[in-house]
Motif scaffolding. Structure first.
Motif, short mmCIF file in Angstrom:
data_model
loop_
_atom_site.label_atom_id
_atom_site.label_comp_id
_atom_site.label_asym_id
_atom_site.label_seq_id
_atom_site.Cartn_x
_atom_site.Cartn_y
_atom_site.Cartn_z
N GLY A 115 0.10 -0.91 0.28
CA GLY A 115 0.13 0.13 0.24
C GLY A 115 1.40 1.57 0.22
O GLY A 115 2.23 1.41 -0.26
N PHE A 116 0.01 2.63 0.19
CA PHE A 116 0.92 4.18 -0.46
C PHE A 116 1.80 4.07 1.29
O PHE A 116 2.42 4.51 0.66
CB PHE A 116 -0.36 4.58 -0.32
N PHE A 117 1.36 3.75 2.74
CA PHE A 117 2.07 3.96 3.07
C PHE A 117 3.22 3.32 3.65
O PHE A 117 4.58 3.93 4.51
CB PHE A 117 0.79 4.30 4.58
N GLY A 118 3.21 1.91 3.20
CA GLY A 118 4.04 1.26 3.29
C GLY A 118 5.26 1.25 2.33
O GLY A 118 5.90 1.20 2.56
N TRP A 119 4.65 1.98 0.94
CA TRP A 119 6.07 2.10 0.39
C TRP A 119 6.83 3.55 0.68
O TRP A 119 7.48 3.44 0.52
CB TRP A 119 5.56 2.67 -0.91
N LEU A 120 6.03 4.89 0.97
CA LEU A 120 6.56 5.85 2.12
C LEU A 120 7.67 5.18 3.06
O LEU A 120 8.74 5.87 2.77
CB LEU A 120 5.69 6.67 2.31
N ILE A 121 7.00 4.30 3.78
CA ILE A 121 8.68 3.73 4.67
C ILE A 121 8.97 3.41 4.29
O ILE A 121 10.52 3.79 4.53
CB ILE A 121 7.09 3.29 5.46
N ILE A 122 9.17 2.36 3.32
CA ILE A 122 10.15 1.09 3.15
C ILE A 122 10.71 2.53 2.47
O ILE A 122 12.62 2.49 2.15
CB ILE A 122 9.96 0.43 1.48
N GLY A 123 10.79 3.10 2.07
CA GLY A 123 11.14 4.35 0.80
C GLY A 123 11.85 4.93 1.56
O GLY A 123 12.99 5.92 0.82
N GLY A 124 11.51 5.63 2.44
CA GLY A 124 12.54 6.42 3.63
C GLY A 124 13.59 5.86 3.95
O GLY A 124 14.18 6.58 4.74
N LEU A 125 13.63 4.69 4.45
CA LEU A 125 13.98 3.99 4.87
C LEU A 125 15.66 3.51 4.17
O LEU A 125 16.15 3.87 4.86
CB LEU A 125 13.69 2.80 6.09
N ALA A 126 15.04 3.74 2.50
CA ALA A 126 16.13 2.83 2.08
C ALA A 126 16.72 4.28 1.66
O ALA A 126 17.91 4.10 1.71
CB ALA A 126 15.67 2.42 0.91
#
Length: 87
Positions: free
Chosen positions: A5-16
């Motif tokens: 989902g959208f928020f999951g990709w934001l979290i993974i993207g932010g961490l990466a």
């Protein structure tokens, strides 16, 4: 297959993006929004490059998705550094 989902990709993207900026030494120049953008674009870049090498990027799971984003973020930051003339 894992649907983040959208928020999951934001979290993974932010961490990466954040870890990628730490690896490349650009963390002091970036904020959280830029880290997220770098991570998400890095995920697209990493996924594209892995597909070119014949790696099945669909269904890789959460850790594989994160590592793909991280790889792409590091490559993206390297390219941006070369284009802008920064170390």
């Amino acid at each position: 297959m894992l649907a983040l989902g959208f928020f999951g990709w934001l979290i993974i993207g932010g961490l990466a993006g954040w870890i990628g900026s730490k690896i490349m030494g650009t963390d002091a120049q970036q904020g959280i929004v830029l880290n997220i953008v770098v991570g998400i674009i890095g995920g697209l870049l990493g996924g594209f490059l892995l597909k070119l090498f014949g790696v099945d990027v669909h269904g890789g799971g959460l850790i594989f998705s994160f590592l793909t984003c991280l790889l792409g973020a590091v490559i993206l930051l390297f390219i941006v550094g070369k284009v802008t003339g920064r170390r």
